[in-house]
Design a protein around this motif. Sequence first.
Motif, mmCIF file in Angstrom:
data_model
loop_
_atom_site.group_PDB
_atom_site.id
_atom_site.type_symbol
_atom_site.label_atom_id
_atom_site.label_comp_id
_atom_site.label_asym_id
_atom_site.label_seq_id
_atom_site.Cartn_x
_atom_site.Cartn_y
_atom_site.Cartn_z
ATOM 1 N N GLY A 11 22.797 19.267 28.696
ATOM 2 C CA GLY A 11 23.959 19.370 27.817
ATOM 3 C C GLY A 11 25.136 20.037 28.494
ATOM 4 N N SER A 12 24.874 21.066 29.295
ATOM 5 C CA SER A 12 25.945 21.746 30.038
ATOM 6 C C SER A 12 26.577 20.797 31.048
ATOM 7 C CB SER A 12 25.386 22.982 30.757
ATOM 8 O OG SER A 12 24.936 23.914 29.808
ATOM 9 N N LEU A 13 25.750 19.993 31.688
ATOM 10 C CA LEU A 13 26.249 19.007 32.649
ATOM 11 C C LEU A 13 27.122 17.965 31.949
ATOM 12 C CD1 LEU A 13 26.151 18.007 35.591
ATOM 13 C CD2 LEU A 13 24.029 16.818 35.019
ATOM 14 N N ILE A 14 26.651 17.486 30.790
ATOM 15 C CA ILE A 14 27.425 16.507 30.006
ATOM 16 C C ILE A 14 28.751 17.115 29.569
ATOM 17 C CG2 ILE A 14 27.472 15.129 27.872
ATOM 18 C CD1 ILE A 14 25.427 14.137 30.009
ATOM 19 N N TRP A 44 22.296 11.694 30.540
ATOM 20 C CA TRP A 44 22.994 11.095 29.397
ATOM 21 C C TRP A 44 22.023 10.575 28.338
ATOM 22 C CZ3 TRP A 44 22.185 5.941 28.246
ATOM 23 C CH2 TRP A 44 21.561 5.171 29.230
ATOM 24 N N GLN A 45 20.768 10.336 28.709
ATOM 25 C CA GLN A 45 19.815 9.736 27.772
ATOM 26 C C GLN A 45 19.320 10.714 26.718
ATOM 27 O OE1 GLN A 45 17.307 8.329 30.983
ATOM 28 N NE2 GLN A 45 17.880 6.215 30.514
ATOM 29 N N GLU A 46 19.181 11.985 27.077
ATOM 30 C CA GLU A 46 18.753 12.997 26.105
ATOM 31 C C GLU A 46 19.231 14.358 26.576
ATOM 32 O OE1 GLU A 46 14.832 14.346 23.554
ATOM 33 O OE2 GLU A 46 14.511 13.440 25.526
ATOM 34 N N PHE A 47 19.943 15.060 25.708
ATOM 35 C CA PHE A 47 20.465 16.379 26.052
ATOM 36 C C PHE A 47 20.705 17.171 24.777
ATOM 37 C CE2 PHE A 47 23.959 13.373 25.768
ATOM 38 C CZ PHE A 47 24.900 14.008 24.978
ATOM 39 N N HIS A 57 20.501 8.778 23.720
ATOM 40 C CA HIS A 57 21.186 7.494 23.889
ATOM 41 C C HIS A 57 20.265 6.552 24.648
ATOM 42 C CE1 HIS A 57 25.239 8.715 22.614
ATOM 43 N NE2 HIS A 57 25.036 9.850 23.259
ATOM 44 N N THR A 58 20.284 5.292 24.259
ATOM 45 C CA THR A 58 19.539 4.285 25.020
ATOM 46 C C THR A 58 20.493 3.356 25.765
ATOM 47 O OG1 THR A 58 19.457 2.863 23.070
ATOM 48 C CG2 THR A 58 17.545 4.278 23.484
ATOM 49 N N ASP A 59 21.775 3.394 25.393
ATOM 50 C CA ASP A 59 22.772 2.524 25.995
ATOM 51 C C ASP A 59 23.875 3.382 26.607
ATOM 52 O OD1 ASP A 59 23.976 -0.310 26.217
ATOM 53 O OD2 ASP A 59 25.587 0.851 25.273
ATOM 54 N N PHE A 60 24.148 3.191 27.900
ATOM 55 C CA PHE A 60 25.134 4.026 28.583
ATOM 56 C C PHE A 60 26.536 3.848 28.016
ATOM 57 C CE2 PHE A 60 28.075 5.042 32.075
ATOM 58 C CZ PHE A 60 27.721 6.366 32.262
ATOM 59 N N VAL A 61 26.892 2.628 27.627
ATOM 60 C CA VAL A 61 28.222 2.393 27.048
ATOM 61 C C VAL A 61 28.386 3.198 25.760
ATOM 62 C CG1 VAL A 61 29.802 0.664 26.086
ATOM 63 C CG2 VAL A 61 28.458 0.116 28.121
ATOM 64 N N ASP A 62 27.329 3.262 24.952
ATOM 65 C CA ASP A 62 27.388 4.081 23.735
ATOM 66 C C ASP A 62 27.623 5.550 24.080
ATOM 67 O OD1 ASP A 62 27.035 1.938 22.051
ATOM 68 O OD2 ASP A 62 24.879 2.243 21.819
ATOM 69 N N PHE A 63 26.939 6.031 25.116
ATOM 70 C CA PHE A 63 27.130 7.415 25.553
ATOM 71 C C PHE A 63 28.590 7.658 25.955
ATOM 72 C CE2 PHE A 63 27.518 9.989 29.477
ATOM 73 C CZ PHE A 63 27.373 11.249 28.910
ATOM 74 N N VAL A 64 29.164 6.729 26.716
ATOM 75 C CA VAL A 64 30.542 6.890 27.186
ATOM 76 C C VAL A 64 31.516 6.889 26.017
ATOM 77 C CG1 VAL A 64 32.412 5.787 28.514
ATOM 78 C CG2 VAL A 64 30.113 5.934 29.487
ATOM 79 N N THR A 65 31.317 5.988 25.056
ATOM 80 C CA THR A 65 32.305 5.811 23.980
ATOM 81 C C THR A 65 32.098 6.752 22.789
ATOM 82 O OG1 THR A 65 30.982 4.001 23.062
ATOM 83 C CG2 THR A 65 32.738 3.406 24.600
ATOM 84 N N THR A 66 30.923 7.364 22.671
ATOM 85 C CA THR A 66 30.677 8.300 21.563
ATOM 86 C C THR A 66 31.506 9.563 21.780
ATOM 87 O OG1 THR A 66 28.432 7.481 21.259
ATOM 88 C CG2 THR A 66 28.907 9.664 20.377
ATOM 89 N N PRO A 67 32.199 10.035 20.724
ATOM 90 C CA PRO A 67 33.039 11.234 20.882
ATOM 91 C C PRO A 67 32.211 12.462 21.278
ATOM 92 C CG PRO A 67 33.528 10.094 18.819
ATOM 93 C CD PRO A 67 32.300 9.462 19.374
ATOM 94 N N PRO A 68 32.861 13.417 21.962
ATOM 95 C CA PRO A 68 32.175 14.674 22.278
ATOM 96 C C PRO A 68 31.762 15.366 20.967
ATOM 97 C CG PRO A 68 34.245 14.481 23.481
ATOM 98 C CD PRO A 68 34.210 13.362 22.484
ATOM 99 N N LEU A 69 30.762 16.065 20.936
ATOM 100 C CA LEU A 69 29.900 16.580 21.975
ATOM 101 C C LEU A 69 28.715 15.663 22.273
ATOM 102 C CD1 LEU A 69 29.762 20.215 20.580
ATOM 103 C CD2 LEU A 69 31.009 19.518 22.572
ATOM 104 N N LYS A 70 28.618 14.581 21.521
ATOM 105 C CA LYS A 70 27.469 13.686 21.664
ATOM 106 C C LYS A 70 27.679 12.614 22.728
ATOM 107 C CE LYS A 70 25.835 14.379 16.953
ATOM 108 N NZ LYS A 70 25.413 13.753 15.702
#
Length: 196
Positions: A11-14, A44-47, A57-70
């Motif tokens: 989470g700190s890295l993210i 990015w998959q779990e934090f 997250h299972t999809d990297f694009v979802d991780f990128v587009t989801t607002p912080p902090l998630k």
Amino acid sequence: MTDSSPLRARGSLIDALSSTVDRGGHGLKHTPPLLSRVLEEGAWQEFETVRGEVVQHTDFVDFVTTPPLKGLGATVDLVRRMVADDPTALDLLDRALGGEKTSRDPDPHSSEATPPSAKQAAALRRLQKDAPELHARVLAGELSAHAAMVQGGFRARTISVPVSKPESAARALRRNLKPEELAHLIKLLSEEEPAE
């Protein structure tokens, strides 16, 4: 959970990556190494966020587009542009995206309007598939992606020729063409253009 837990460390890295992406140009030098770590470690998959929420997250694009902090709260195109000059980060990003084009990734053989990062990602994909030894040399910083594509025969070697001064154009062509290529060029230039 304590601060030393793997999910909190992720989470700190993210959070650090999200901050550099949010700062845009001011975070450019920090984004490629942070993104590389996030991708290499699969962080990015779990934090766990700073609020103690566990995010998956299972999809990297979802991780990128989801607002912080998630997530990062960005676009794939922005992230790609921010790592465009780092072949390792760009290659890892391309792998996380499954080697698929995003909506703004045009055909790599199309016009000069193609963003450099999209061209480089397409080159890295081609090299990884068809010339792994050249791909490794690009990632090691020994060659640029373009030079590797030329060396592998996937792109034609090109030069810039100044057209305002014929003498300069002639010097540039002499430096870059073999004698037989120059002779062929002279023959072509002396022929009349067919009428249209």
